[in-house]
Design an enzyme around this catalytic site. Sequence first.
Site, mmCIF file in Angstrom:
data_model
loop_
_atom_site.group_PDB
_atom_site.id
_atom_site.type_symbol
_atom_site.label_atom_id
_atom_site.label_comp_id
_atom_site.label_asym_id
_atom_site.label_seq_id
_atom_site.Cartn_x
_atom_site.Cartn_y
_atom_site.Cartn_z
ATOM 1 N N HIS A 1 0.801 -1.224 0.000
ATOM 2 C CA HIS A 1 0.000 0.000 0.000
ATOM 3 C C HIS A 1 0.835 1.276 0.000
ATOM 4 C CE1 HIS A 1 -4.030 -1.856 1.647
ATOM 5 N NE2 HIS A 1 -3.531 -2.502 0.607
ATOM 6 N N HIS B 1 -3.651 3.141 -4.365
ATOM 7 C CA HIS B 1 -2.540 3.289 -3.424
ATOM 8 C C HIS B 1 -1.452 4.199 -4.006
ATOM 9 C CE1 HIS B 1 -4.525 0.336 -1.040
ATOM 10 N NE2 HIS B 1 -4.508 -0.537 -2.051
#
Length: 151
Positions: free
Chosen positions: A100, A135
């Site tokens: 992420h 992300h």
Amino acid sequence: MKKNVVIANDHGAVDLKQLLVRHLQNRGYEVLNLGVDDEQSVDYPDMAEQGCREMLKGGYEFLVLCCGTGIGISISANKIEGIRCALPQNSFAARMAKEHNNVNAIAFGGRIEYPEPVTDMIDAFIDSEFQGGRHGTRVDKIMKLQNCSLA
Ligand code: RB5
């Protein structure tokens, strides 16, 4: 061709740093070992700067930073333009730091009792991939906060 990593530490994480150097070498990495290899007291911001300076020259897959808690050295690293440093609590967080947050630096504490071996945590980091997409948008926003003065 060997993959390269940089590692730097203060006196609060000598054993942990040495363990990680051996582990990374066993995984086939060429490790540039910065920081200290004895208990001489040094200042963690200096060790962070040393590691980040080398990392930003390019050619390294990631940077590992270790101090007593991992806190001071990660805060210091995150002040440096181009560095995104995680301080994971466990393997899940280490994996997320790549998937992420796509960090280029990861910090650990030599005086911290982790719920699992730090070698497992760094493996979780290494063996995961950045997921991109939303992300990526968020990571771009993180980097836009560099040098942001809200005063
Ligand atoms: C050094 O004593 C210690 O303060 C340092 O290793 C680190 O834990 C700071 O965050």
